[in-house]
Enzyme design. Structure first.
Site, PDB file in Angstrom:
ATOM      1  N   LYS A  12      -8.998   8.264   4.183  1.00 47.12           N
ATOM      2  CA  LYS A  12      -8.422   8.807   2.939  1.00 47.12           C
ATOM      3  C   LYS A  12      -9.307   8.497   1.746  1.00 47.12           C
ATOM      4  O   LYS A  12      -9.545   9.340   0.905  1.00 47.12           O
ATOM      5  CB  LYS A  12      -7.079   8.135   2.585  1.00 47.12           C
ATOM      6  CG  LYS A  12      -5.965   8.292   3.520  1.00 47.12           C
ATOM      7  CD  LYS A  12      -4.698   7.680   2.913  1.00 47.12           C
ATOM      8  CE  LYS A  12      -4.729   6.174   2.734  1.00 47.12           C
ATOM      9  NZ  LYS A  12      -4.689   5.378   3.939  1.00 47.12           N
TER      10      LYS A  12
ATOM     11  N   ARG B 240       3.184   4.787  -0.870  1.00 50.97           N
ATOM     12  CA  ARG B 240       3.140   4.244   0.488  1.00 50.97           C
ATOM     13  C   ARG B 240       4.549   4.040   1.042  1.00 50.97           C
ATOM     14  O   ARG B 240       4.702   3.671   2.205  1.00 50.97           O
ATOM     15  CB  ARG B 240       2.464   2.877   0.468  1.00 50.97           C
ATOM     16  CG  ARG B 240       0.944   2.898   0.507  1.00 50.97           C
ATOM     17  CD  ARG B 240       0.496   2.381   1.805  1.00 50.97           C
ATOM     18  NE  ARG B 240      -0.640   1.501   2.000  1.00 50.97           N
ATOM     19  CZ  ARG B 240      -1.781   1.398   1.409  1.00 50.97           C
ATOM     20  NH1 ARG B 240      -2.047   2.069   0.344  1.00 50.97           N
ATOM     21  NH2 ARG B 240      -2.705   0.583   1.841  1.00 50.97           N
TER      22      ARG B 240
ATOM     23  N   ARG C 121     -15.920  -2.224  11.030  1.00 55.85           N
ATOM     24  CA  ARG C 121     -16.447  -1.988   9.676  1.00 55.85           C
ATOM     25  C   ARG C 121     -17.015  -3.267   9.076  1.00 55.85           C
ATOM     26  O   ARG C 121     -16.460  -4.345   9.208  1.00 55.85           O
ATOM     27  CB  ARG C 121     -15.318  -1.459   8.782  1.00 55.85           C
ATOM     28  CG  ARG C 121     -15.760  -1.198   7.349  1.00 55.85           C
ATOM     29  CD  ARG C 121     -14.858  -0.241   6.644  1.00 55.85           C
ATOM     30  NE  ARG C 121     -13.461  -0.646   6.685  1.00 55.85           N
ATOM     31  CZ  ARG C 121     -12.452   0.146   6.336  1.00 55.85           C
ATOM     32  NH1 ARG C 121     -12.696   1.381   5.961  1.00 55.85           N
ATOM     33  NH2 ARG C 121     -11.220  -0.291   6.381  1.00 55.85           N
TER      34      ARG C 121
ATOM     35  N   ARG D 127     -14.038  -7.389   5.965  1.00 53.98           N
ATOM     36  CA  ARG D 127     -12.904  -7.587   5.051  1.00 53.98           C
ATOM     37  C   ARG D 127     -11.759  -8.235   5.816  1.00 53.98           C
ATOM     38  O   ARG D 127     -11.511  -7.890   6.965  1.00 53.98           O
ATOM     39  CB  ARG D 127     -12.426  -6.214   4.537  1.00 53.98           C
ATOM     40  CG  ARG D 127     -12.998  -5.814   3.219  1.00 53.98           C
ATOM     41  CD  ARG D 127     -12.703  -4.371   2.850  1.00 53.98           C
ATOM     42  NE  ARG D 127     -11.329  -3.915   3.098  1.00 53.98           N
ATOM     43  CZ  ARG D 127     -10.901  -2.681   2.813  1.00 53.98           C
ATOM     44  NH1 ARG D 127     -11.712  -1.801   2.268  1.00 53.98           N
ATOM     45  NH2 ARG D 127      -9.669  -2.310   3.065  1.00 53.98           N
TER      46      ARG D 127
ATOM     47  N   ARG E 286      -0.889  -3.698   9.865  1.00 59.44           N
ATOM     48  CA  ARG E 286      -0.866  -2.632   8.861  1.00 59.44           C
ATOM     49  C   ARG E 286      -0.404  -1.305   9.475  1.00 59.44           C
ATOM     50  O   ARG E 286       0.274  -0.521   8.843  1.00 59.44           O
ATOM     51  CB  ARG E 286      -2.252  -2.455   8.234  1.00 59.44           C
ATOM     52  CG  ARG E 286      -2.664  -3.625   7.375  1.00 59.44           C
ATOM     53  CD  ARG E 286      -4.088  -3.493   6.939  1.00 59.44           C
ATOM     54  NE  ARG E 286      -4.224  -2.731   5.736  1.00 59.44           N
ATOM     55  CZ  ARG E 286      -5.309  -2.026   5.411  1.00 59.44           C
ATOM     56  NH1 ARG E 286      -6.326  -1.956   6.215  1.00 59.44           N
ATOM     57  NH2 ARG E 286      -5.362  -1.390   4.266  1.00 59.44           N
TER      58      ARG E 286
HETATM   59  P1  AMP Z   1      -5.887   0.040   0.791  1.00 58.31           P
HETATM   60  O1  AMP Z   1      -7.270  -0.212   0.327  1.00 58.31           O
HETATM   61  O2  AMP Z   1      -5.290   1.297   0.209  1.00 58.31           O
HETATM   62  O3  AMP Z   1      -5.730   0.003   2.265  1.00 58.31           O
HETATM   63  O4  AMP Z   1      -4.964  -1.154   0.201  1.00 58.31           O
HETATM   64  C1  AMP Z   1      -5.222  -2.513   0.501  1.00 58.31           C
HETATM   65  C2  AMP Z   1      -3.953  -3.327   0.316  1.00 58.31           C
HETATM   66  O5  AMP Z   1      -3.490  -3.219  -1.055  1.00 58.31           O
HETATM   67  C3  AMP Z   1      -2.753  -2.893   1.149  1.00 58.31           C
HETATM   68  O6  AMP Z   1      -2.784  -3.420   2.449  1.00 58.31           O
HETATM   69  C4  AMP Z   1      -1.592  -3.439   0.326  1.00 58.31           C
HETATM   70  O7  AMP Z   1      -1.441  -4.824   0.487  1.00 58.31           O
HETATM   71  C5  AMP Z   1      -2.070  -3.178  -1.091  1.00 58.31           C
HETATM   72  N1  AMP Z   1      -1.644  -1.841  -1.559  1.00 58.31           N
HETATM   73  C6  AMP Z   1      -2.440  -0.783  -1.889  1.00 58.31           C
HETATM   74  N2  AMP Z   1      -1.703   0.273  -2.267  1.00 58.31           N
HETATM   75  C7  AMP Z   1      -0.408  -0.104  -2.162  1.00 58.31           C
HETATM   76  C8  AMP Z   1       0.839   0.550  -2.380  1.00 58.31           C
HETATM   77  N3  AMP Z   1       0.916   1.828  -2.783  1.00 58.31           N
HETATM   78  N4  AMP Z   1       1.975  -0.170  -2.160  1.00 58.31           N
HETATM   79  C9  AMP Z   1       1.931  -1.429  -1.769  1.00 58.31           C
HETATM   80  N5  AMP Z   1       0.804  -2.099  -1.526  1.00 58.31           N
HETATM   81  C10 AMP Z   1      -0.361  -1.454  -1.705  1.00 58.31           C
END
Ligand code: AMP
Length: 223
Positions: free
Chosen positions: A13, A88, A127, A160, A171
């Site tokens: 994404k 989300r 990654r 990471r 996740r």
């Molecule tokens: P991402 O890079 O989008 O995978 O986000 C990394 C982490 O940030 C996620 O695993 C969540 O802990 C937090 N996070 C990002 N976006 C959201 C969201 N919309 N709602 C809740 N937590 C989020």
């Protein structure tokens, strides 16, 4: 043009959102990036988000929703945006409708980038990211010339925390319970496009662009 990208973690994404934002000159708003940056800078937002992120959990809705409401008011979002990583949860999706209504905006399209879960585990656990410049590699699909070293800047590559297998599986579980219902929510509104994300990055971008063009979305937006 006001877009949302949804899909399981690691589906690409983020990569696609950057490309679409660039191609159409709209803002790219990635909640994960905003949180990672806040954690790095040790801001109050970062301190609140840190423990949730490290354990693969979602940051509580009220924190995310307040943050995104502020971000969408910034001038660069007026002529269009692509949201990446938000909403989300159904609660976040409903809150987003409210935030946009206040701004007299509405979503044009929600793009679901779909990839089988086992492929996602392979992608994430392989990654590696450069500590210095942030460049991304994959130990099998796009390895650096010298293991552990960034081709671009010579920086050290690391994994990471949220790419470790246990966290990735956690996740994906969170995605199934919290985020998968979003597809039905947007499908019911008649604004969902499903894109097969199990192809090359370029092929996925082309498929998204074809969809945007076929629906005539590119010219939508406030000046
Ligand atoms: P991402 O890079 O989008 O995978 O986000 C990394 C982490 O940030 C996620 O695993 C969540 O802990 C937090 N996070 C990002 N976006 C959201 C969201 N919309 N709602 C809740 N937590 C989020």
């Amino acid at each position: 043009m006001y877009l949302v990208m949804i899909g399981p973690p690691g589906a690409g994404k983020g990569t696609q959102a950057v490309r679409i934002a660039w191609q159409y000159g709209i803002a790219h708003v990635a909640t994960g990036d905003i949180f990672r940056n806040a954690v790095k800078e040790k801001t109050p937002l970062g301190l609140k988000a840190k423990s949730y992120m490290e354990s693969g959990q979602l940051v509580p809705d009220e924190i995310v929703i307040d943050m995104i409401a502020e971000r969408l008011e910034e001038p660069d979002c007026r002529s269009g945006f692509v949201l990446d990583g938000f909403p989300r949860t159904l609660n976040q999706a409903q809150a987003l409708d409210g935030v946009l209504a206040k701004l007299t905006l509405s979503l044009d399209r929600v793009i679901l980038v779909d990839v089988p879960f086992e492929e996602l585990v392979n992608r994430a656990t392989g990654r590696r990211v450069c500590k210095d410049c942030g460049a991304n590699y994959h130990i099998v699909y796009s390895p650096p010339s010298k293991p552990g070293v960034c081709d671009r800047c010579g920086g050290e590559l690391y994994q990471r925390d949220d790419d470790k297998e246990e966290t990735v599986r956690k996740r994906l579980q969170v995605y199934v319970s919290e985020s998968q219902p979003l597809a039905a929510y947007y499908q019911d509104k008649g604004i969902l496009s499903r894109i097969d994300g199990n192809r090359t990055i370029d092929e996925v971008t082309e498929a998204i662009v074809r969809e945007i063009e076929a629906l005539g979305l590119a010219s939508r937006g406030k000046k």
